[in-house]
Design a protein around this motif. Structure first.
Motif, mmCIF file in Angstrom:
data_model
loop_
_atom_site.group_PDB
_atom_site.id
_atom_site.type_symbol
_atom_site.label_atom_id
_atom_site.label_comp_id
_atom_site.label_asym_id
_atom_site.label_seq_id
_atom_site.Cartn_x
_atom_site.Cartn_y
_atom_site.Cartn_z
ATOM 1 N N ASN A 111 0.842 -1.191 0.000
ATOM 2 C CA ASN A 111 0.000 0.000 0.000
ATOM 3 C C ASN A 111 0.878 1.242 0.000
ATOM 4 O O ASN A 111 2.104 1.170 -0.046
ATOM 5 C CB ASN A 111 -0.984 -0.025 1.185
ATOM 6 C CG ASN A 111 -0.301 0.255 2.518
ATOM 7 O OD1 ASN A 111 0.908 0.400 2.592
ATOM 8 N ND2 ASN A 111 -1.096 0.321 3.565
ATOM 9 N N THR A 112 0.258 2.394 0.054
ATOM 10 C CA THR A 112 1.003 3.639 -0.138
ATOM 11 C C THR A 112 1.979 3.934 0.992
ATOM 12 O O THR A 112 2.936 4.675 0.795
ATOM 13 C CB THR A 112 0.037 4.828 -0.260
ATOM 14 O OG1 THR A 112 -0.864 4.816 0.858
ATOM 15 C CG2 THR A 112 -0.762 4.736 -1.533
ATOM 16 N N MET A 127 -7.227 -2.780 -7.916
ATOM 17 C CA MET A 127 -6.471 -1.633 -7.428
ATOM 18 C C MET A 127 -5.725 -0.916 -8.547
ATOM 19 O O MET A 127 -5.401 0.264 -8.427
ATOM 20 C CB MET A 127 -5.513 -2.086 -6.336
ATOM 21 C CG MET A 127 -6.232 -2.542 -5.070
ATOM 22 S SD MET A 127 -5.101 -3.095 -3.790
ATOM 23 C CE MET A 127 -4.364 -1.537 -3.301
ATOM 24 N N THR A 131 -6.362 3.279 -8.452
ATOM 25 C CA THR A 131 -5.267 4.067 -7.895
ATOM 26 C C THR A 131 -4.617 4.921 -8.978
ATOM 27 O O THR A 131 -4.881 4.760 -10.163
ATOM 28 C CB THR A 131 -4.206 3.152 -7.266
ATOM 29 O OG1 THR A 131 -3.762 2.199 -8.248
ATOM 30 C CG2 THR A 131 -4.768 2.407 -6.067
ATOM 31 N N GLU A 135 1.282 5.038 -6.242
ATOM 32 C CA GLU A 135 0.546 3.890 -5.701
ATOM 33 C C GLU A 135 0.167 2.931 -6.825
ATOM 34 O O GLU A 135 0.320 1.715 -6.692
ATOM 35 C CB GLU A 135 -0.712 4.358 -4.960
ATOM 36 C CG GLU A 135 -1.458 3.216 -4.285
ATOM 37 C CD GLU A 135 -2.683 3.689 -3.521
ATOM 38 O OE1 GLU A 135 -3.223 2.876 -2.753
ATOM 39 O OE2 GLU A 135 -3.089 4.855 -3.697
ATOM 40 N N GLN A 136 -0.306 3.478 -7.934
ATOM 41 C CA GLN A 136 -0.663 2.626 -9.069
ATOM 42 C C GLN A 136 0.560 1.898 -9.624
ATOM 43 O O GLN A 136 0.479 0.713 -9.974
ATOM 44 C CB GLN A 136 -1.324 3.449 -10.177
ATOM 45 C CG GLN A 136 -1.851 2.583 -11.315
ATOM 46 C CD GLN A 136 -2.404 3.406 -12.469
ATOM 47 O OE1 GLN A 136 -1.661 4.110 -13.146
ATOM 48 N NE2 GLN A 136 -3.714 3.312 -12.696
#
Length: 234
Positions: A111-112, A127, A131, A135-136
């Protein structure tokens, strides 16, 4: 007396696609009922899957079975003479179940804030289009890593189980139909990173039981765009 077989389904669901492929591979006739999961779930769905309230649900002579891999295994056991999906050898059978379980449960993502979370292939795919930015990029990397692990297991075999289309192929093949949407919204290419996996998917599509059970990938992409719009997702 002929069996009464009803499938509660939702056309873009990769989990519903699994059951469609298994039924087609076995040559089983059934009644398919489309569910409106986004607006109005049917009383039958709520009655037959009261715990999760999700598709797919297979109703066989009035008895409901839920969860896609459980349904596929049930189909394979009940109609065991037609096109077996799971190997008869106990070790090979266990291996097939392991890799199907990996697809559904064992992917990993970041996660971020760089805390390790356990994600499955489905969640990582979601996701990708939910996102942005760094993050993506992290999610795309983890998604491709999951696919590379599966590609490594496939190796040079025609199908995951060897020469015969089987359980793991049924489990993974529906995700291919969503690749186009993920790639378009995430600006990446699965084929560039996992060419053997894409070649496997195209081989699977040559089977009538597979191609007739899956929607067009561009239709899935258009559905996802509309879903994002309706839910205010940029």
């Amino acid at each position: 007396m002929a069996d009464e077989i009803i499938l509660l389904d939702f056309w873009p669901s990769m989990f519903g696609m699994r059951v469609r492929i298994a039924l087609a591979e076995k040559g089983i006739e059934y009644e398919r009922r489309e569910e409106d999961l986004l607006r109005n779930k049917s009383p039958l769905l709520l009655e037959t899957n009261p715990v999760h309230k999700k598709i797919p649900v297979l109703i066989h002579n009035g008895k409901p079975i839920s969860e896609s891999l459980i349904i596929v295994e049930y189909i394979d056991e009940v109609w065991e003479r037609e096109s077996p999906l799971l190997p008869s050898d106990p070790y090979q059978r266990a291996q097939a179940k392991f890799w199907a379980d990996y697809i559904d449960k064992k992917g990993f993502g970041l996660n971020t804030i760089l805390i390790l979370w356990r994600y499955d292939v489905y969640t990582l795919g979601r996701m990708v289009w939910r996102t942005k930015g760094h993050e993506q990029e992290a999610i795309k990397k983890e998604y491709l890593e999951c696919l590379k692990v599966l590609e490594g297991e496939l190796g040079d075999k025609p199908y995951f189980g060897g020469e015969i289309f089987g359980f793991v192929d049924v489990a993974l093949m529906p995700f291919y139909i969503w690749f186009y949407a993920y790639e378009s919204l995430g600006n990446f290419s699965v084929e560039a990173e996992c060419s053997k996996l894409i070649a496997w998917a195209k081989r699977c599509l040559e089977k009538e039981s597979v191609s007739s059970s899956l929607p067009d990938r561009r239709r899935v992409y258009e559905f996802l765009l509309e879903f994002k719009k309706l839910n205010g997702i940029d």
